[in-house]
Design an enzyme around this catalytic site. Structure first.
Site, PDB file in Angstrom:
ATOM      1  N   GLY A  42      48.845 -14.848 -27.542  1.00 61.21           N
ATOM      2  CA  GLY A  42      47.994 -16.017 -27.831  1.00 61.21           C
ATOM      3  C   GLY A  42      48.834 -17.243 -28.165  1.00 61.21           C
ATOM      4  O   GLY A  42      48.362 -18.180 -28.814  1.00 61.21           O
ATOM      5  N   GLY A  43      50.069 -17.243 -27.682  1.00 62.37           N
ATOM      6  CA  GLY A  43      51.011 -18.321 -28.023  1.00 62.37           C
ATOM      7  C   GLY A  43      50.716 -19.651 -27.347  1.00 62.37           C
ATOM      8  O   GLY A  43      51.349 -20.655 -27.668  1.00 62.37           O
ATOM      9  N   THR A 101      38.011 -17.156 -30.715  1.00 61.18           N
ATOM     10  CA  THR A 101      38.094 -17.648 -32.094  1.00 61.18           C
ATOM     11  C   THR A 101      36.928 -18.516 -32.582  1.00 61.18           C
ATOM     12  O   THR A 101      36.942 -18.920 -33.736  1.00 61.18           O
ATOM     13  CB  THR A 101      39.388 -18.488 -32.270  1.00 61.18           C
ATOM     14  OG1 THR A 101      39.336 -19.609 -31.358  1.00 61.18           O
ATOM     15  CG2 THR A 101      40.640 -17.679 -32.014  1.00 61.18           C
ATOM     16  N   THR A 152      38.577  -8.686 -26.700  1.00 64.39           N
ATOM     17  CA  THR A 152      39.901  -9.171 -27.117  1.00 64.39           C
ATOM     18  C   THR A 152      40.206  -8.836 -28.575  1.00 64.39           C
ATOM     19  O   THR A 152      41.269  -8.306 -28.884  1.00 64.39           O
ATOM     20  CB  THR A 152      39.990 -10.704 -26.902  1.00 64.39           C
ATOM     21  OG1 THR A 152      39.905 -10.961 -25.509  1.00 64.39           O
ATOM     22  CG2 THR A 152      41.299 -11.263 -27.434  1.00 64.39           C
ATOM     23  N   THR A 207      41.663 -13.188 -40.578  1.00 61.37           N
ATOM     24  CA  THR A 207      41.035 -14.420 -41.078  1.00 61.37           C
ATOM     25  C   THR A 207      40.312 -14.173 -42.397  1.00 61.37           C
ATOM     26  O   THR A 207      39.849 -13.043 -42.653  1.00 61.37           O
ATOM     27  CB  THR A 207      40.024 -14.951 -40.019  1.00 61.37           C
ATOM     28  OG1 THR A 207      39.153 -15.891 -40.635  1.00 61.37           O
ATOM     29  CG2 THR A 207      39.166 -13.843 -39.430  1.00 61.37           C
ATOM     30  N   ASP A 208      40.163 -15.220 -43.185  1.00 61.66           N
ATOM     31  CA  ASP A 208      39.396 -15.086 -44.440  1.00 61.66           C
ATOM     32  C   ASP A 208      37.928 -14.773 -44.152  1.00 61.66           C
ATOM     33  O   ASP A 208      37.202 -14.312 -45.024  1.00 61.66           O
ATOM     34  CB  ASP A 208      39.529 -16.346 -45.317  1.00 61.66           C
ATOM     35  CG  ASP A 208      39.027 -17.633 -44.671  1.00 61.66           C
ATOM     36  OD1 ASP A 208      38.605 -17.609 -43.494  1.00 61.66           O
ATOM     37  OD2 ASP A 208      39.046 -18.676 -45.361  1.00 61.66           O
ATOM     38  N   GLU A 209      37.493 -15.018 -42.894  1.00 63.84           N
ATOM     39  CA  GLU A 209      36.082 -14.796 -42.582  1.00 63.84           C
ATOM     40  C   GLU A 209      35.701 -13.319 -42.623  1.00 63.84           C
ATOM     41  O   GLU A 209      34.525 -12.978 -42.684  1.00 63.84           O
ATOM     42  CB  GLU A 209      35.741 -15.421 -41.218  1.00 63.84           C
ATOM     43  CG  GLU A 209      36.034 -16.910 -41.229  1.00 63.84           C
ATOM     44  CD  GLU A 209      35.426 -17.684 -40.072  1.00 63.84           C
ATOM     45  OE1 GLU A 209      34.422 -17.230 -39.517  1.00 63.84           O
ATOM     46  OE2 GLU A 209      35.974 -18.747 -39.748  1.00 63.84           O
ATOM     47  N   TYR A 266      31.998 -13.100 -34.524  1.00 67.39           N
ATOM     48  CA  TYR A 266      33.438 -13.385 -34.521  1.00 67.39           C
ATOM     49  C   TYR A 266      34.119 -12.650 -35.671  1.00 67.39           C
ATOM     50  O   TYR A 266      35.082 -11.902 -35.475  1.00 67.39           O
ATOM     51  CB  TYR A 266      33.702 -14.898 -34.626  1.00 67.39           C
ATOM     52  CG  TYR A 266      35.110 -15.235 -35.074  1.00 67.39           C
ATOM     53  CD1 TYR A 266      36.214 -14.960 -34.251  1.00 67.39           C
ATOM     54  CD2 TYR A 266      35.365 -15.817 -36.324  1.00 67.39           C
ATOM     55  CE1 TYR A 266      37.517 -15.257 -34.667  1.00 67.39           C
ATOM     56  CE2 TYR A 266      36.658 -16.113 -36.739  1.00 67.39           C
ATOM     57  CZ  TYR A 266      37.727 -15.832 -35.916  1.00 67.39           C
ATOM     58  OH  TYR A 266      39.014 -16.115 -36.329  1.00 67.39           O
ATOM     59  N   LYS A 318      36.854  -9.611 -35.658  1.00 67.26           N
ATOM     60  CA  LYS A 318      38.172  -9.757 -36.283  1.00 67.26           C
ATOM     61  C   LYS A 318      38.383  -8.683 -37.345  1.00 67.26           C
ATOM     62  O   LYS A 318      39.490  -8.186 -37.537  1.00 67.26           O
ATOM     63  CB  LYS A 318      38.312 -11.143 -36.917  1.00 67.26           C
ATOM     64  CG  LYS A 318      38.490 -12.274 -35.928  1.00 67.26           C
ATOM     65  CD  LYS A 318      39.791 -12.216 -35.131  1.00 67.26           C
ATOM     66  CE  LYS A 318      41.027 -12.447 -35.972  1.00 67.26           C
ATOM     67  NZ  LYS A 318      42.254 -12.469 -35.116  1.00 67.26           N
ATOM     68  N   PRO A 331      23.221 -20.519 -37.294  1.00 69.94           N
ATOM     69  CA  PRO A 331      22.562 -19.357 -37.915  1.00 69.94           C
ATOM     70  C   PRO A 331      23.587 -18.518 -38.702  1.00 69.94           C
ATOM     71  O   PRO A 331      24.728 -18.365 -38.254  1.00 69.94           O
ATOM     72  CB  PRO A 331      22.034 -18.549 -36.719  1.00 69.94           C
ATOM     73  CG  PRO A 331      22.209 -19.404 -35.522  1.00 69.94           C
ATOM     74  CD  PRO A 331      23.178 -20.497 -35.833  1.00 69.94           C
TER      75      PRO A 331
END
Ligand code: NAD
Ligand code: TYD
Length: 342
Positions: free
Chosen positions: A8-9, A84, A99, A124-126, A148, A152, A272
Site C-alpha cells: 500500500g506504499g 480505507t 483486502t 486503526t483506532d476505529e 471498514y 480492519k 449512518p
C-alpha cells in the site's frame, strides 16, 4: 532491517512512510507492493525515480503469487494496503473484506514461510469503536461499528493470531486520524481544503460536533519506523496526535487559513452509525521515547499550504478521474441537494 516491504506504499500514509524510511535509513532496500486502486498514485513515489535500492511491484496483497514475488528476500513487512474509506464501506463492503482481512491473511502466510523478522500490521483506532469520555488503551475491548472498522479489526486480530499461534514477530499499531500532504481528497480535510479553494460547498455531516484525534502523517511515519526498530513482537501500540478537534472547528480553521467565507459550509445528512468520538492513550508508546512533533495548528497550516501549492497533484483526481467523480456524485449529490447552511 535490510530489505523492507511496504504494501500500500502508493497511498497516503504508506508513501509517507517510504519517503521517511529513505530519508532516515538511506541504505535500506525498499519494495513497494500496491494494487494501484483509485487511492494508489505513483506520483506519491516520484522521489524514488532512479533509486537503485527501490522496487515497485504492482499487485494485490490477496494474490499469493504477487506477494511471494514482492516479499522475496525481505526481512520486514509493513502492511498499509487497505480499503480505507468508511463512507465507501457503507455503500459496498466486499472489497474491504477481500483486502483488509483476506489480503492480510495472504501476507501473514507468506511472511511465515519466508521467516521475516518483523511484520507490522497498520491498524486503526476505529477498531475500538467510539468513546464518549476518556481515551482507549491497548487492552480495551474492540467494538468496531462500521464495515471498514470491522474488516480492519479482522486483519488486526488475524495478525496477532500469527504471533500467538506461530510465533511470527508481529506488531500491531492503531493510529488515529491522519492528515497531511498526498491525502486522497475523499477524506474530510483534503476534501474540504480542495473544495474551499474552488469555492465549492463543504458537506459537513450531521451537527458537525464529531471528534477525531488528528495525527500529522509524518509523525505517524516516524512512529512506525521507531516501532520497527524498538517495538516488541506480540505487542499492540496506539499512535495518536493528542489533538482532539470537532469537525466544525476544523472546517472553520480551513476556511480561515484560506480566507474563505463560512457560508461555504453545508450541513448535510449524517453518516449512518457515525462514531461520535475517538480518543487514544499513547502512554505506552511515549514510555518508549516517541512523541508527536506536530500540534494541530502547525500541521493544518502546513497541510493547507501544501494543497494550495500542489494543485497539479489533486486537480487531475478531482476533475478528471471518473472514479472520483462517480463517488462524489453517489455520496454527495442528494445530500447537497437537501442541505442547510451551517
Ligand atoms: P489510502 O487509501 O490512501 O491508500 C491505500 C493504498 O493501498 C493505496 O495505494 C491502494 O492502491 C493500496 N491497496 C488497496 N487495496 C490493495 C490491495 N488489495 N493490494 C495492494 N494494494 C492495495 O490509505 P491510507 O490512508 O494511506 O491508510 C494506510 C493504512 O493506514 C490503512 O491500512 C488504513 O487502514 C490505516 N490507517 C489509516 C488512517 C487514516 O487516517 N488515513 C488512520 C489509521 C490507520
Ligand atoms: P473521514 O476523513 O472520512 O475519516 P474517519 O471516518 O476515518 O474518521 O471523516 C472524518 C470526520 O469527518 C468524520 O466524523 C466524518 C466527517 N466527514 C464529514 O463531516 N463530511 C465529509 O464529507 C467527510 C468525508 C467526513
Amino acid at each position: 532491517m535490510k530489505r523492507v516491504l511496504v504494501t500500500g506504499g502508493a497511498g497516503f500514509i504508506g508513501s509517507c512512510f517510504a519517503r521517511t524510511l529513505r530519508a532516515e535509513r538511506p541504505d535500506a532496500e525498499i519494495v513497494v507492493l500496491d494494487k494501484l486502486t483509485y487511492a494508489g498514485n505513483l506520483e506519491n513515489l516520484r522521489l524514488f525515480d532512479g533509486d537503485p535500492l527501490y522496487r515497485f511491484v504492482k499487485g494485490d496483497i490477496a494474490d499469493p503469487e504477487a506477494v511471494k514475488d514482492a516479499m522475496a528476500g525481505c526481512d520486514a513487512v509493513l502492511n498499509f494496503a487497505a480499503e480505507t474509506h468508511v463512507d465507501r464501506s457503507l455503500l459496498s463492503a466486499g472489497h474491504f473484506l477481500d483486502t483488509d482481512v483476506k489480503g492480510v491473511f495472504v501476507l501473514l502466510e507468506e511472511a511465515r514461510r519466508v521467516g521475516v523478522e518483523r511484520f507490522i500490521q497498520i491498524s486503526t483506532d476505529e477498531v475500538y469503536g467510539q468513546i464518549l469520555e476518556g481515551a482507549f488503551t491497548e487492552n480495551d475491548p474492540l467494538n468496531p461499528r462500521n464495515p471498514y472498522s470491522a474488516a480492519k479489526c479482522g486483519g488486526d486480530r488475524l495478525a496477532y493470531s500469527f504471533f500467538a499461534s506461530f510465533g511470527l514477530p508481529v506488531i500491531v499499531t492503531r493510529a488515529s486520524n491522519n492528515y497531511g500532504p498526498y491525502h486522497y481528497p475523499e477524506k474530510l480535510i483534503p476534501l474540504f481544503v480542495t473544495n474551499a479553494i474552488d469555492d465549492l460547498p463543504l458537506p459537513l455531516y450531521g451537527d458537525g460536533k464529531y471528534v477525531r484525534d488528528w495525527l500529522y502523517v509524518e509523525d505517524h511515519a516516524r512512529a512506525l519506523l521507531f516501532l520497527l526498530e524498538k517495538g516488541t513482537p506480540g505487542e499492540t501500540y496506539n499512535v495518536g496526535g493528542g489533538n482532539e478537534v470537532e469537525n466544525i472547528e476544523i472546517t472553520r480553521r480551513i476556511l480561515s487559513i484560506l480566507g474563505k467565507p463560512e457560508s461555504l459550509i453545508r450541513k448535510v445528512a449524517d453518516r449512518p452509525g457515525h462514531d461520535r468520538r475517538y480518543a487514544l492513550s499513547t502512554a505506552k508508546l511515549e514510555a518508549l521515547g516517541w512523541k508527536p512533533r506536530f500540534d494541530f495548528e502547525t500541521g493544518i497550516e502546513s497541510t493547507v499550504r501544501w494543497f494550495v501549492d500542489n494543485e497539479a497533484w489533486w486537480r487531475p483526481i478531482k476533475e478528471r478521474d471518473v472514479q472520483f467523480r462517480e463517488w462524489y456524485q453517489k455520496n454527495y449529490a442528494e445530500r447537497l441537494a437537501t442541505s442547510k447552511p451551517a
